[in-house]
Motif scaffolding. Structure first.
Motif, PDB file in Angstrom:
ATOM      1  N   ASN A  80       0.821  -1.213   0.000  1.00 15.13           N
ATOM      2  CA  ASN A  80       0.000   0.000   0.000  1.00 15.13           C
ATOM      3  C   ASN A  80       0.855   1.263   0.000  1.00 15.13           C
ATOM      4  O   ASN A  80       0.525   2.254  -0.671  1.00 15.13           O
ATOM      5  CB  ASN A  80      -0.954   0.001   1.191  1.00 15.13           C
ATOM      6  CG  ASN A  80      -2.076  -0.995   1.026  1.00 15.13           C
ATOM      7  OD1 ASN A  80      -2.383  -1.432  -0.084  1.00 15.13           O
ATOM      8  ND2 ASN A  80      -2.697  -1.380   2.126  1.00 15.13           N
ATOM      9  N   ILE A  83       2.392   1.677  -3.532  1.00 14.80           N
ATOM     10  CA  ILE A  83       1.403   2.200  -4.478  1.00 14.80           C
ATOM     11  C   ILE A  83       1.182   3.689  -4.246  1.00 14.80           C
ATOM     12  O   ILE A  83       1.128   4.482  -5.195  1.00 14.80           O
ATOM     13  CB  ILE A  83       0.084   1.414  -4.358  1.00 14.80           C
ATOM     14  CG1 ILE A  83       0.263   0.003  -4.940  1.00 14.80           C
ATOM     15  CG2 ILE A  83      -1.059   2.147  -5.072  1.00 14.80           C
ATOM     16  CD1 ILE A  83      -0.903  -0.914  -4.711  1.00 14.80           C
ATOM     17  N   ARG A  84       1.076   4.092  -2.986  1.00 20.85           N
ATOM     18  CA  ARG A  84       0.853   5.509  -2.677  1.00 20.85           C
ATOM     19  C   ARG A  84       2.030   6.363  -3.140  1.00 20.85           C
ATOM     20  O   ARG A  84       1.835   7.423  -3.745  1.00 20.85           O
ATOM     21  CB  ARG A  84       0.642   5.677  -1.171  1.00 20.85           C
ATOM     22  CG  ARG A  84       0.537   7.123  -0.709  1.00 20.85           C
ATOM     23  CD  ARG A  84       0.264   7.197   0.783  1.00 20.85           C
ATOM     24  NE  ARG A  84       1.227   6.438   1.557  1.00 20.85           N
ATOM     25  CZ  ARG A  84       2.459   6.869   1.872  1.00 20.85           C
ATOM     26  NH1 ARG A  84       2.861   8.065   1.463  1.00 20.85           N
ATOM     27  NH2 ARG A  84       3.266   6.114   2.591  1.00 20.85           N
ATOM     28  N   LEU A  87       2.514   5.513  -7.321  1.00 18.36           N
ATOM     29  CA  LEU A  87       1.390   5.765  -8.223  1.00 18.36           C
ATOM     30  C   LEU A  87       0.491   6.902  -7.777  1.00 18.36           C
ATOM     31  O   LEU A  87      -0.301   7.397  -8.583  1.00 18.36           O
ATOM     32  CB  LEU A  87       0.528   4.497  -8.353  1.00 18.36           C
ATOM     33  CG  LEU A  87       1.233   3.195  -8.725  1.00 18.36           C
ATOM     34  CD1 LEU A  87       0.218   2.088  -8.871  1.00 18.36           C
ATOM     35  CD2 LEU A  87       2.043   3.370  -9.991  1.00 18.36           C
ATOM     36  N   SER A  89      -2.764   8.004  -6.178  1.00 16.15           N
ATOM     37  CA  SER A  89      -4.040   7.311  -6.051  1.00 16.15           C
ATOM     38  C   SER A  89      -4.096   6.139  -7.012  1.00 16.15           C
ATOM     39  O   SER A  89      -3.859   6.293  -8.217  1.00 16.15           O
ATOM     40  CB  SER A  89      -5.189   8.280  -6.352  1.00 16.15           C
ATOM     41  OG  SER A  89      -6.386   7.576  -6.581  1.00 16.15           O
ATOM     42  N   HIS A  90      -4.399   4.945  -6.486  1.00 16.01           N
ATOM     43  CA  HIS A  90      -4.491   3.771  -7.352  1.00 16.01           C
ATOM     44  C   HIS A  90      -5.589   3.958  -8.396  1.00 16.01           C
ATOM     45  O   HIS A  90      -5.417   3.645  -9.574  1.00 16.01           O
ATOM     46  CB  HIS A  90      -4.753   2.522  -6.506  1.00 16.01           C
ATOM     47  CG  HIS A  90      -4.205   1.278  -7.125  1.00 16.01           C
ATOM     48  ND1 HIS A  90      -4.067   0.092  -6.438  1.00 16.01           N
ATOM     49  CD2 HIS A  90      -3.752   1.019  -8.370  1.00 16.01           C
ATOM     50  CE1 HIS A  90      -3.552  -0.823  -7.230  1.00 16.01           C
ATOM     51  NE2 HIS A  90      -3.364  -0.286  -8.405  1.00 16.01           N
ATOM     52  N   ASP A  91      -6.731   4.487  -7.965  1.00 16.69           N
ATOM     53  CA  ASP A  91      -7.830   4.722  -8.904  1.00 16.69           C
ATOM     54  C   ASP A  91      -7.458   5.790  -9.927  1.00 16.69           C
ATOM     55  O   ASP A  91      -7.798   5.678 -11.110  1.00 16.69           O
ATOM     56  CB  ASP A  91      -9.093   5.124  -8.145  1.00 16.69           C
ATOM     57  CG  ASP A  91      -9.711   3.961  -7.380  1.00 16.69           C
ATOM     58  OD1 ASP A  91      -9.492   2.802  -7.782  1.00 16.69           O
ATOM     59  OD2 ASP A  91     -10.415   4.219  -6.388  1.00 16.69           O
ATOM     60  N   ALA A 258       2.201  -4.544  -7.685  1.00 17.21           N
ATOM     61  CA  ALA A 258       1.596  -3.280  -8.118  1.00 17.21           C
ATOM     62  C   ALA A 258       1.248  -3.309  -9.598  1.00 17.21           C
ATOM     63  O   ALA A 258       0.206  -2.789 -10.009  1.00 17.21           O
ATOM     64  CB  ALA A 258       2.543  -2.121  -7.804  1.00 17.21           C
ATOM     65  N   SER A 262      -2.651  -3.052 -10.681  1.00 19.46           N
ATOM     66  CA  SER A 262      -3.000  -1.912 -11.534  1.00 19.46           C
ATOM     67  C   SER A 262      -3.584  -2.383 -12.855  1.00 19.46           C
ATOM     68  O   SER A 262      -4.546  -1.806 -13.359  1.00 19.46           O
ATOM     69  CB  SER A 262      -1.759  -1.051 -11.776  1.00 19.46           C
ATOM     70  OG  SER A 262      -1.288  -0.484 -10.584  1.00 19.46           O
ATOM     71  N   ARG A 265      -7.216  -3.279 -12.644  1.00 14.29           N
ATOM     72  CA  ARG A 265      -8.091  -2.104 -12.619  1.00 14.29           C
ATOM     73  C   ARG A 265      -8.192  -1.456 -13.993  1.00 14.29           C
ATOM     74  O   ARG A 265      -9.253  -0.995 -14.399  1.00 14.29           O
ATOM     75  CB  ARG A 265      -7.554  -1.086 -11.599  1.00 14.29           C
ATOM     76  CG  ARG A 265      -7.708  -1.544 -10.151  1.00 14.29           C
ATOM     77  CD  ARG A 265      -7.146  -0.507  -9.211  1.00 14.29           C
ATOM     78  NE  ARG A 265      -7.289  -0.945  -7.824  1.00 14.29           N
ATOM     79  CZ  ARG A 265      -7.888  -0.244  -6.870  1.00 14.29           C
ATOM     80  NH1 ARG A 265      -8.404   0.946  -7.171  1.00 14.29           N
ATOM     81  NH2 ARG A 265      -7.969  -0.713  -5.645  1.00 14.29           N
TER      82      ARG A 265
END
Length: 268
Positions: A80, A83-84, A87, A89-91, A258, A262, A265
């Motif tokens: 987590n 990713i933060r 990236l 925000s993952h979304d 990751a 990703s 999504r």
């Protein structure tokens, strides 16, 4: 012309006409110019032409490369946190990637049909490596790759990549002053030069391979993954055969996780 045409390129790996250990490596800049002179002969013996040799002559010892190499700490973040940091925000990251996919549907359909690698995987790599091409490096590729080839820590690993970089200059695939990352990684998805020569693929059918042109870089990335064992149409989540192929791209498990998360999504 077909949408993709595999580039007829060969790597300079393990084909030296004189042993790499004949070169005197060093841990400071003091011996770099002497090393370049000897390396020029090695490069010439392995097919590097005058353009590549001229680029080598202009190469400078990269203190930024050495600093980055000496201060590597590895990827130690929890998923987590990684990713933060990497990236945001993952979304938001997935949304950016989906917009790129929607803007180029024929390209991504063609690359998946040819190599079997889903667009989500390619876009995840593209975004994670360079922010979709926004940050492709700040150090001259030829200087950085020859610096780590000269450095005693991993000279045997980097010497073939340095020769490949000079061959890329010869073939017009790389400008002598082109910028890249600190260890000579280049282009939209950060290929090392030897891999660029071996797996380079023409992504738009123009007969050329340019890693600073995203269709070529992404087609080459797909070609690399397929050559490393990617299985078309199969899942790529953690524990699968395709997930293990991601280790060929980056050895950090959190990086592989990751990419896979990703990609899921992006391809929803």
């Amino acid at each position: 012309m077909s949408f993709f045409r595999a580039a007829v390129l060969t790597a300079a790996v393990s084909l030296f006409s004189m042993p790499a250990f004949a070169l005197q490596c060093g841990n400071t800049s003091s011996g770099f110019d002497v090393w370049k002179r000897d390396f020029a002969q090695l490069a010439k013996n392995n097919g590097v032409g005058q353009r590549g040799l001229n680029a080598l002559a202009q190469a400078r010892y990269s203190t930024k490369t050495i600093s980055a190499d000496r201060n590597q700490k590895g990827v130690k973040y929890a998923l987590n946190d990684f990713i933060r940091i990497r990236l945001g925000s993952h979304d938001g990251f997935a949304s950016q990637a989906r917009k790129r996919k929607a803007a180029n549907p024929k390209f991504f359909a063609a690359v998946e049909q040819r190599y079997g690698v889903p667009s989500g995987i390619l876009l995840a790599i593209h975004g994670m490596e360079t922010g979709f091409g926004k940050f492709m490096g700040s150090e001259p590729v030829i200087s950085s790759i020859t610096t780590v080839a000269y450095d005693c820590r991993r000279s045997e690993f980097f010497i073939p990549h340095a020769i490949a970089a000079l061959q890329m200059v010869d073939r017009g695939m790389l400008s002598p002053s082109q910028l890249g990352a600190f260890h000579g990684e280049l282009g939209h998805t950060q290929f090392l030069p030897g891999n660029a020569m071996k797996y380079g693929a023409d992504g738009n059918g123009d007969g050329a391979v340019d890693f600073y042109y995203w269709p070529d870089a992404l087609a080459s990335t797909a070609n690399f993954l397929r050559a490393k064992g990617w299985q078309p149409g199969q899942p790529y989540g953690e524990g699968t055969a395709n997930f293990r192929v991601l280790n060929e791209w980056n050895a950090a498990t959190v990086y592989q996780q990751a990419i896979a998360l990703s990609a899921e999504r992006i391809d929803r």
